[in-house]
Design a protein around this motif. Sequence first.
Motif, PDB file in Angstrom:
ATOM      1  N   PRO A 259       7.866 -21.656  45.463  1.00 33.34           N
ATOM      2  CA  PRO A 259       6.764 -20.794  45.913  1.00 33.34           C
ATOM      3  C   PRO A 259       6.870 -19.411  45.268  1.00 33.34           C
ATOM      4  N   TYR A 260       5.751 -18.915  44.742  1.00 38.50           N
ATOM      5  CA  TYR A 260       5.730 -17.620  44.071  1.00 38.50           C
ATOM      6  C   TYR A 260       5.624 -16.484  45.085  1.00 38.50           C
ATOM      7  N   ALA A 261       5.719 -15.263  44.591  1.00 41.08           N
ATOM      8  CA  ALA A 261       5.588 -14.085  45.441  1.00 41.08           C
ATOM      9  C   ALA A 261       4.237 -14.108  46.157  1.00 41.08           C
ATOM     10  N   GLU A 262       4.214 -13.593  47.377  1.00 42.09           N
ATOM     11  CA  GLU A 262       2.982 -13.594  48.166  1.00 42.09           C
ATOM     12  C   GLU A 262       1.866 -12.824  47.478  1.00 42.09           C
ATOM     13  N   GLU A 263       2.213 -11.806  46.703  1.00 44.01           N
ATOM     14  CA  GLU A 263       1.199 -11.040  45.983  1.00 44.01           C
ATOM     15  C   GLU A 263       0.405 -11.925  45.015  1.00 44.01           C
ATOM     16  N   VAL A 264       1.060 -12.955  44.464  1.00 47.10           N
ATOM     17  CA  VAL A 264       0.380 -13.859  43.538  1.00 47.10           C
ATOM     18  C   VAL A 264      -0.705 -14.645  44.273  1.00 47.10           C
ATOM     19  N   LEU A 265      -0.366 -15.158  45.455  1.00 49.10           N
ATOM     20  CA  LEU A 265      -1.348 -15.929  46.221  1.00 49.10           C
ATOM     21  C   LEU A 265      -2.473 -15.037  46.731  1.00 49.10           C
TER      22      LEU A 265
END
Length: 631
Positions: free
Chosen positions: A343-349
Amino acid sequence: MTPRPSHPTGENTLLKPRSTLTRELVNLDGLWRFALEDANVREPWTGALVSKLEAPVPSSYNDLFADQQIRDHVGWVWYQRTAWVPRGWSGERVFLRLDAATHEGKVYVNDVLVAHHVGGYTPFEADITEHVTPGADFRLTVGVNNELTRATIPPGTISVSQDGRRQQTYLHDFYNYAGLARSVWLYSKPERHITDVTIVTGIIGRTGVVDYSVEASQETKVRVRVLDATGREVTNAVGSVGTLSIEDVLLWRPGAAYLYDLVVELLDGEDMVDSYTEHFGVRTVEVRGTDFLINGEPFYFTGFGKHEDTAVRGKGHDNAYLVHDFQLLDWVGANSFRTSHYPYAEEVLEFADRHGIVVVDETAAVGLNLGVQGGLTGIGPQPTFSPDTFNHETQAAHAQHLREVIARDKNHPSVVMWSIANEPASNEDGAREFFEPLVKLARQLDPTRPLTYAAVMFATFQNDKIADLFDVLSINRYYGWYVFTGDLKTAEQYLERDMRGWVEAFGKPIMMSEYGADTMPGQHSIWDMPWSEEYQQSFLDMNHRVFDRIDAFIGEHVWNFADFQTSNGIHRVDGNRKGVFTRDRKPKAAAHSLRARWTGLNGAKPTEGQTKAAENTSTDVRAEPALEGAK
C-alpha cells in the motif's frame, strides 16, 4: 442497505489525522539525528542520541550516505529529535502517529516505550497524553528494524556471513528500502472523540445513497452533514449509523472526480465535542459476468504497476514526484495503476481521489513463492507452504496486514479493487489452505469491492488452486522476455492460448497485471533485439494484439511505470529497467506508443483496428514533442 466494511476494533483504527474545528495537527518531518544500532548505540531512548549523522524524514536511509555499512545494515536504526507540545493543548488527548516505519517500529517518548508495530507500509499511533506536558518539549526516539523473516509480510530470511555480518535475503525484485519513509505527526483530540468513520455509497437513479457508521471513544450523540464541493450542505442526519440520500448526485467517475465531504460531529446536547471531516465520492463497483463495472458502465484499465522509488529518497514520499508522476499518467493516457507491491502513502490515494485515477490497492504480500527463488538461484525446490516455510505465522501476519490496509483505505473512491498478493505459489499444494481464510477475511472486512491477486508465470489455468476464490483474474506474463526471448511470433501464440485458457476455465474477467521487457534508454536496433527501445515497443504491440482479440479482457497494466532499484543481481543493470519511463521520469520510445494506444479511450476497450493504427503511428508519435515545440 449496502453492506458496510467492517474494521479492526480498538483505538488505533487508522483514521487519518486532520486539522478540524476541534483538532490540531503538528508535522514532525525534517532532519532527525540518526545512528545504526551497534555496540555503542544500544538504548538511545535513555538520553541524547550520540551521532554526527542526520537523516531526513520522510525518506529511506539506505541511499543517503556514502558509507556502505549503512546501506547494507541489517537490524535496527535509530532516529531522534526534540518535539514540543503546543501549550493550547491542555485538557486535550495528545497522539503521536507514524505513517510508516519499514518494517518494524518502536517509539519512545523520553524513556517510555509508547508504541510498537510490525509491518512497514501501514500507520500506527500512540496516545502519549500521560507522558507529555502542554507547553513543554520531549525527546522523541524511533527505532526502525528492516529485518524480514518467514513471519513477516513481505517475507525474507536472515543469515550470518563467515566474517560475522548479518545479511538479509528476500524474495521480491525491488530494493528493501527502510526507515521513516512517510510523515510523523503530533496531533490533538478532545477527551471524547471520533475514532472511526466508514462510508459506503450506492446509486438509485439520480440519487446517491450514502451508508455511514461512526465510532467514538465514548457513546454520545452523533450528527453528520454532507457538503458538496462548494461547501453547501446537501443532506444531514443524526445517529452513529444511518443512510443519507443525495438528490441529483454528482458521481465520482474515472477521469472526472467529484468529491463530497462527510462532516461528523460529536455533540453534548447542542455543544460540539469533536468534529472530523472525511472526503468521499459516490460511485459503485461491480463484477458482472466478464465485465468490470464502475457506476454500472464497463471499465477498461489502462496503466501500470508502479513503485514508490526515486533516487536518493528510496521509498520516501515526495509531493513533487507525486504531482509529476500523475502528470505523466495523464499524458500517456493511463486511467489507473496498481500499488505494486504494498500500500502506498495515503497522500497518493487522496491525489487519485481528487483526480479520478482508478487504483488497484495491493497488500505487501509479495514473495510468497519459493519456486521463484529456485528458478533464479538454482537452489533445490522447497514447498512454499509448509510448517518449515510459509506457515500459520506467515498467514497471521498476512491477515493482520490485510486488516490494516482495508481499515486505512476503505473510504477512498479511487480504490476499486483489493489485490491480496503478488505472484504467490498458487499452483502449489497448501495454497488454498493458506489463501481461502484470507479471502474470507477480506470479504468480511469489505464486501463492497472485488478481490484479485496477481498470478505468477508458473501458475496456469490448469494447475492454479485459488483462482475460483477471486472476482477478477490478474495475470503476470512475460512471453517474449523470460520465455521465448526475442521470438515474438512464438510468444504471441503461447500468450493467446494461455489467456483463452484462463477465460474458458473460470469464466471471469481477466486483465494483464504485468507484462514488460527490460529496456536500456538509447539502445536501438532495426531488428527485434532484446533491451532495445524498439523491442520494448514490439513486445507491447504483440501483447496488445492478443488482448484485443479476447472479449473477457478488461485491462492492461504495463510493468513498469518507471525503472526502479532492486537488490544486487547479474540479471539487473542498476535495477529493473522495464520502466516505460526512466527512473528520473524521461520517456522511452514505448511511452509514445502507449500514448498513441491509450489517449482518448476513456475507459473503453481498444479494438483491433485501434491497435493496428497505434502500431503504425508509434514512430511518428515520437516526433510530437519536437513538432509541438516548432509550432
